[in-house]
Write an enzyme that holds these catalytic residues in place. Sequence first.
Site, short mmCIF file in Angstrom:
data_model
loop_
_atom_site.label_atom_id
_atom_site.label_comp_id
_atom_site.label_asym_id
_atom_site.label_seq_id
_atom_site.Cartn_x
_atom_site.Cartn_y
_atom_site.Cartn_z
CB ALA A 92 -0.82 -6.46 13.60
N GLY A 115 8.48 6.69 1.09
CA GLY A 115 9.05 5.61 0.32
C GLY A 115 8.65 5.56 -0.99
CB SER A 164 13.56 6.12 -3.72
OG SER A 164 13.57 4.70 -3.06
NE ARG A 165 13.94 0.27 -2.00
CZ ARG A 165 13.38 -0.54 -1.31
NH1 ARG A 165 12.78 -1.82 -1.62
NH2 ARG A 165 13.83 -0.67 0.01
CE LYS A 172 1.40 -2.24 4.86
NZ LYS A 172 1.61 -0.90 4.35
CB ILE A 186 2.46 -5.08 -6.05
CG1 ILE A 186 0.94 -4.97 -5.62
CG2 ILE A 186 2.59 -4.38 -7.02
CD1 ILE A 186 -0.28 -5.18 -6.55
CB SER A 229 -1.30 -5.24 2.73
OG SER A 229 -1.07 -6.56 2.30
CG ASP A 268 12.81 6.15 10.39
OD1 ASP A 268 11.73 5.53 9.92
OD2 ASP A 268 13.54 5.67 11.62
CE1 TYR A 284 3.62 -5.36 4.94
CE2 TYR A 284 2.06 -6.62 4.35
CZ TYR A 284 2.65 -5.77 4.03
OH TYR A 284 2.51 -5.07 2.70
#
Length: 252
Positions: free
Chosen positions: A162, A11, A13-14, A164, A193, A147, A68, A160
């Site tokens: 769960a 991940g 690219s940004r 993390k 962030i 997170s 992916d 989300y």
Amino acid sequence: MLFNKRAIVTGGSRGIGRAIVKELAAKNCSGIMFSDIAFINDDSEACAAEIQQEINNSDTKIYAFKADASSLKEAENTVAAAVEKLGGVDILVNNAGITRDNLLLRMTEEDFDNVIKANLKSVFNYTKAVLRTMIKQKYGRIVNIASIVGLIGNAGQANYSASKAGVIGFTKSMARELASRNITVNAIAPGFIQTKMTNKLNDDQKEALLKTVPLSRMGTPEDVARVVTFLCSENADYITGQVIAVDGGMTM
Ligand code: NAP
């Protein structure tokens, strides 16, 4: 400094991933392969070229690979490409992630499964794919981007948080499993962030969240990226199995 180190960032690219790629380059990694699912305009080569230009450091070679992270096969393909282009992999940063927020009553099974696959299974996929290379080299640094909601939970983010919390458990098990191989595995738990992920929040939500940050500002992707490079540096050689919150003091 990370001279001659070769890295994979998922991940990249940004957002936070892109800042990590640039920070690894600033610390003189010799090569970085980053993977992404879609890429802006679906053009991986253009994205790699753009970052290569931004880093202004021709000693670090930047490569992009469309994959992916939810798929073990595609993770294996990324690692094989990285080994071929870079000659090995010393650093793995599992950063790819998504949110599909909703209260549980309205959360679909698909949204639960997709978040677990993109955020947690991806960490399994890349760690498994890179392991043989790191074990053979007798060296590895793995950093997983978790997170703070994996530590404290959050209404509307059952899937989300769960995923993390799973990343944190996975990190600690891997740290124990791989310590004897000179591979350290740590997690970073970012707070609030400034990226596309948090741009989805409206002004009222952002204001309410900011009230919970003792340092009274949102974090930047660079705040997170600097801790990643620290954990990959020799200054952190005796640190493994830790979760470092980069959250302006939200959790303490
Ligand atoms: P972002 O701006 O939305 O970027 C996410 C990146 O992950 C993109 O490059 C995206 O690729 C990639 N990605 C998503 N699903 C993927 C998949 N299945 N396979 C490969 N790549 C995939 O998010 P961010 O804010 O930088 O977040 C980065 C990480 O930090 C995530 O793990 C996130 O959970 C974590 N985090 C963020 C915050 C925050 O406040 N922003 C807080 C805590 C933790 P495409 O561009 O191709 O879609």
